[in-house]
Motif scaffolding. Structure first.
Motif, mmCIF file in Angstrom:
data_model
loop_
_atom_site.group_PDB
_atom_site.id
_atom_site.type_symbol
_atom_site.label_atom_id
_atom_site.label_comp_id
_atom_site.label_asym_id
_atom_site.label_seq_id
_atom_site.Cartn_x
_atom_site.Cartn_y
_atom_site.Cartn_z
ATOM 1 N N ARG A 57 0.168 -16.719 -9.693
ATOM 2 C CA ARG A 57 1.271 -15.433 -9.544
ATOM 3 C C ARG A 57 0.775 -14.651 -8.553
ATOM 4 N NH1 ARG A 57 1.492 -10.589 -13.275
ATOM 5 N NH2 ARG A 57 -0.103 -11.682 -14.377
ATOM 6 N N VAL A 58 1.641 -13.451 -7.746
ATOM 7 C CA VAL A 58 0.971 -13.092 -6.701
ATOM 8 C C VAL A 58 1.269 -11.310 -7.055
ATOM 9 C CG1 VAL A 58 1.824 -11.829 -5.050
ATOM 10 C CG2 VAL A 58 2.081 -14.129 -4.967
ATOM 11 N N GLN A 59 -0.330 -10.883 -6.891
ATOM 12 C CA GLN A 59 -0.108 -9.511 -7.524
ATOM 13 C C GLN A 59 0.085 -8.947 -6.361
ATOM 14 O OE1 GLN A 59 0.682 -8.087 -10.815
ATOM 15 N NE2 GLN A 59 0.193 -6.141 -10.100
ATOM 16 N N PHE A 60 0.963 -7.745 -5.448
ATOM 17 C CA PHE A 60 0.376 -6.803 -4.388
ATOM 18 C C PHE A 60 -0.280 -5.219 -5.080
ATOM 19 C CE2 PHE A 60 4.314 -9.558 -3.424
ATOM 20 C CZ PHE A 60 4.018 -10.064 -2.099
ATOM 21 N N ARG A 61 -1.363 -4.666 -3.840
ATOM 22 C CA ARG A 61 -1.518 -4.144 -4.259
ATOM 23 C C ARG A 61 -1.791 -3.074 -2.940
ATOM 24 N NH1 ARG A 61 -6.996 -1.888 -3.562
ATOM 25 N NH2 ARG A 61 -7.800 -3.760 -2.467
ATOM 26 N N LEU A 62 -1.417 -1.921 -2.815
ATOM 27 C CA LEU A 62 -0.777 -1.093 -1.760
ATOM 28 C C LEU A 62 -2.403 -0.046 -1.756
ATOM 29 C CD1 LEU A 62 1.226 -0.730 0.489
ATOM 30 C CD2 LEU A 62 1.530 1.317 -0.735
#
Length: 199
Positions: free
Chosen positions: A74-79
């Protein structure tokens, strides 16, 4: 309306960078994918830069709300937001910091001069840079495989505008005023040339 347009464009940026990130996934249950944002978060263009950063954050939120998997993880994006203050030299330092932070892609800069200033840094690191607002031809004419734009080129817009003002509006006398920025001078000069060409 303009915010919705930029929000859609930035969502496309995030998803495009997600595809690039597919080669970086590891054997963890949740893989965090860090994307950089570089733009004017203070100074004269603060409201514009913050609007774009907020749109990118919203795109990240929406992508995380409906998570997907790459290679079964599962991919979790962070900016990561970085302020270049619309200054080319500061933008170079910010770009170096983002490379060191191992971001998989960058959204920005918010103007052509800063985008051009950092494009080689990202290209050398193999990090894709997608600018939602850079419109100078030179930005993508440098030939870097990692450099992408989401807007057309100023010169093309000026050709249309110059022709429209003369042929459709039948303007006889035109006053052109610029704000002294590279963008303003470039657009006003090109518009004036095209208007003269059409009489």
């Amino acid at each position: 309306m303009l915010f919705l347009r930029y929000r859609r464009m930035l969502m496309l940026c995030v998803l495009s960078l997600a595809l690039y990130a597919s080669g970086a996934t590891a054997g963890e249950e949740v893989q965090t994918v860090t994307i950089g944002f570089v733009g004017a978060l203070s100074g004269v263009s603060e409201s514009f830069g913050k609007g774009l950063a907020n749109a990118a954050e919203l795109a990240i939120f929406e992508a995380n709300r409906n998570p997907f998997k790459i290679n079964g993880k599962r991919v979790q994006f962070r900016l990561v937001r970085m302020d270049d203050r619309n200054d080319a030299e500061r933008a170079r330092r910010v770009a170096t910091a983002l490379v060191q932070a191992e971001v998989v892609g960058v959204i920005g800069g918010t103007n052509s001069n800063t985008s051009i200033a950092v494009s080689k840094i990202f290209a050398d690191a193999g990090i894709p840079q997608i600018s939602p607002t850079s419109s100078f031809r030179r930005y993508t004419d440098q030939g870097f495989r990692t450099t992408f734009r989401m807007l057309g080129i100023d010169d093309d817009a000026c050709i249309y505008l110059g022709e429209y003002v003369v042929k459709e509006l039948h303007a006889q006398r035109i006053a052109v005023i610029d704000n002294g920025t590279a963008f303003g001078v470039n657009v006003s000069s090109r518009f004036s040339e095209v208007a003269r060409e059409h009489g």
